[in-house]
Design a protein around this motif. Sequence first.
Motif, PDB file in Angstrom:
ATOM      1  N   PRO A  85      16.480 -18.615  -0.389  1.00  0.00           N
ATOM      2  CA  PRO A  85      17.547 -19.623  -0.258  1.00  0.00           C
ATOM      3  C   PRO A  85      16.959 -21.022  -0.212  1.00  0.00           C
ATOM      4  N   TRP A  90      16.222 -24.755   0.860  1.00  0.00           N
ATOM      5  CA  TRP A  90      16.197 -25.482   2.131  1.00  0.00           C
ATOM      6  C   TRP A  90      17.302 -26.545   2.181  1.00  0.00           C
ATOM      7  N   GLU A  91      17.595 -27.175   1.035  1.00  0.00           N
ATOM      8  CA  GLU A  91      18.612 -28.221   1.017  1.00  0.00           C
ATOM      9  C   GLU A  91      19.998 -27.678   1.392  1.00  0.00           C
ATOM     10  N   ARG A  92      20.168 -26.371   1.275  1.00  0.00           N
ATOM     11  CA  ARG A  92      21.460 -25.750   1.595  1.00  0.00           C
ATOM     12  C   ARG A  92      21.328 -24.800   2.789  1.00  0.00           C
ATOM     13  N   ASN A  93      20.388 -25.117   3.680  1.00  0.00           N
ATOM     14  CA  ASN A  93      20.163 -24.216   4.811  1.00  0.00           C
ATOM     15  C   ASN A  93      21.364 -24.123   5.733  1.00  0.00           C
ATOM     16  N   GLU A  97      24.225 -23.417   4.993  1.00  0.00           N
ATOM     17  CA  GLU A  97      25.095 -22.318   4.594  1.00  0.00           C
ATOM     18  C   GLU A  97      24.676 -20.993   5.211  1.00  0.00           C
ATOM     19  N   LYS A  98      23.476 -20.936   5.750  1.00  0.00           N
ATOM     20  CA  LYS A  98      22.955 -19.689   6.324  1.00  0.00           C
ATOM     21  C   LYS A  98      22.742 -19.893   7.814  1.00  0.00           C
ATOM     22  N   LYS A 136      11.500 -24.767  -0.473  1.00  0.00           N
ATOM     23  CA  LYS A 136      11.583 -26.222  -0.365  1.00  0.00           C
ATOM     24  C   LYS A 136      10.585 -26.830  -1.332  1.00  0.00           C
TER      25      LYS A 136
END
Length: 814
Positions: free
Chosen positions: A377, A379-382, A384-385, A398
């Motif tokens: 996944p 890192w910029e969308r962490n 969401e998790k 990243k």
Amino acid sequence: MQVDWELSQSLTSDGLGVRGVGVMDLGDQKAATGQIDAFKLITGTQGGTMMEFGVPSASLEAWQYQHDNAVAAVCCFPEQDGNDGKHFVITGSKDAKIRIFNATTRQLVHTLEGHDKPVTSLACQGDCLVSGSWDGTAKVWNWKTKALIATLPNHENSVCVAVVSVAGDGGGDSLQIITGSAGVAQPNNQIRDHTVRLWKVHPTTGQVDRIYQVANDHEGPIRDVCILGGGSLLATCSNDGTVKLRSLKSGACTSTLTFLQQQQQHPPMLLSVCCTTNGCLVASAEDGHVVVWDLENAGSSPQVILHPTCVWRVVAMSNGDFCTASEDGTVRIFTRATERMAPQEERESLANEGQAAMTKRQGGGGGPSAEEIAKLPLWERNFEKRGKSEGQVQVFQKNGIAIAAQWSLDSQTWIEVGQVMGSSGGGGGSGDSEGMIDGVRYDHVLPVELENTAGAVVNLRIGYNTGENPFTAAQRFIDAHMLPQYHLSQIADYIQQRTGASSGPPVLGMDTTTTTTRTPSAATTGMPMVSFQHIPIKHYMAFELQSSSGVMEKMKTKLMEFQQLSEGDMARVSTLMDTIKATNRYHSSKVTDLSILADMLKQLDPSQSFLVLDLARFTVLHPDAAEQEANVSIWTDIFLKAIELMQLPASVLGDGPAASAIPMLSLRLFANALKGGSHSRKAVLALSESILTSCVTPHLASTNKNVRLALATLFYNMAFCYTQIVKDQKDGEDLVPLSLLVNCIGQVLSTHYKLHDDSGVMRTIQALGTLCLTSPQAKEAASALYLASKVELAASPHSASVKVAAKEVYNVLQ
């Protein structure tokens, strides 16, 4: 020809590491109900969750109960009275509590409290439960009545337990309890006094007799103990990579079991041991080895079964099989019965995974492949998790590299830990392989496990180059991860143990006269280093300028109203204010006339001097003002005047704001001076004893909340300043009057804690914990004031985070 052990089933749930597993034998219940499953396996995870697997159906059900901390031990047992098939499940947790559940309803029945540190070992016999803890005790309970029957004290750190019922001397049954301890670190850095003890406890009267004890026949901490099926032997496993068979009567060693890895210089540490019903002894290792010795075929070679990650626990099943609990979140069952063996491809898959992991640990892997990183996944969308528990570790991509992050419950965010390199996750591995850490290549990359107070586990790595002083590498690791300084010798010892390095001349005050043989260290998996959440303090705090122009203009107006300064002095003040309020220019601006502050303190009436103190506490944060050596004498004059002002009676200061403003702003000035720079710090430290005696002590019970917070912040910054002096090996340790500082802190925590708000008590507690982690003298002073018994009481009226910090300090003071 004896059939080898083979994989029967692999059971995986949420992927969180499993440290404890209990086996529930359904027996007659299965026949009566016609159900498929002969067993239920109950697991406890690093995240505090509980899972229930059916065997052989492989059904999975998650229990709704959520522990606040990691579950370290699980055991199952049937109801002794009645024939309704009722079972109970007991868990031991990192929060030091023992919980008893009805296995049918999955409801919590009892909570047993009495241990002070994590409960890591459990054993049941009838209505009696024996628990082992990191607090150095084993406790015997009647779990039905929730009564504590007896405490078995004075163990050396972590305690593992086993129990069996034996005939008592006067008729009736007694409990024979076997305990093993992890040992203690000696001044020469060896781990010694790991001891096996045999006890007899009467389950009704609680009478305790210690029958025998055997110390130091292992070469490292004792990790687990079990009683063999015949009832005349017991077994212990250790960090030294061996299992010792012992007499159940005396604890004396009768034989020592090793396996092929023993030919290595440093065999893997054995974490758990059990005896199967068909005469085999099984042990698990931190690097993924599971070793099986057939005790009925003397002379036969042990069978080695490789797992991909650390295997925390092995548990026997009544049908002759055994199961393993691993860091990868999987419980695996192994069997010799051909009808229960998994398909060939599943068995080969496990063998391949285990071998690949072992190869990687031994230097055959350089980290995640590009293909593996691409699947992670972003890192910029962490956001969401979301994490499931405090300290949960998740790998992200990243900028094209794999990074590890930890989940913070407080902030509800992921916190970046570092780059994921070639070392295997899961708490183990010899790790003596070349690799890179944060872009730097090392000859050796060694795994280390840290456990924080929330029970979360983080796997980090130490970089070491051949020929380097191990203490230098250890200090580099401590600095990089902001760990307590007292771990230095443990980490250096671990590096030597893993690499065979010579320490050379020890650093940071280590004894250069002692030469010792190194043993497996407390810095490795199983005797964990504790990474506290709130201590030690990691930075200074300051009372900074918030609204630049507004504050300064009000000061200037007020000074003009006083009409005490000449036009020339007002021009000097205006120039200083313009420099101080331009905070965005601090990197290049200069404070050319600091002496105006000292001049104003001499000219103004004491009732008006609070304005100068306010300007001074902002000025001392300017790098140029705080770092110039020529300013030391000026700052000294300013601080001396502040001390003088704080001792003036209220009648001199009048009815205006000065009576409360002068102590508040003086204390803020002292706190900011510690943060400001090396020479403002030098000036305030030289006066620290006078400050604590004349300024702090009279105001410990102040009714002004701003004064109280300034006091707490001064404690906080003095503690951090002391740690930096020690860390940098600079002169000045003696400038911090430790006993006096601890005494002031002790008065707040003993008497005045209800006056302070959460921030004040938190900073005070953090200051105490940091000092005690850094200085034996401070810890001794705190012990003399019995602060271990007071710190949690002081936190009790305050927030949950304050209580966590207090628990951490309590643990340090033990």
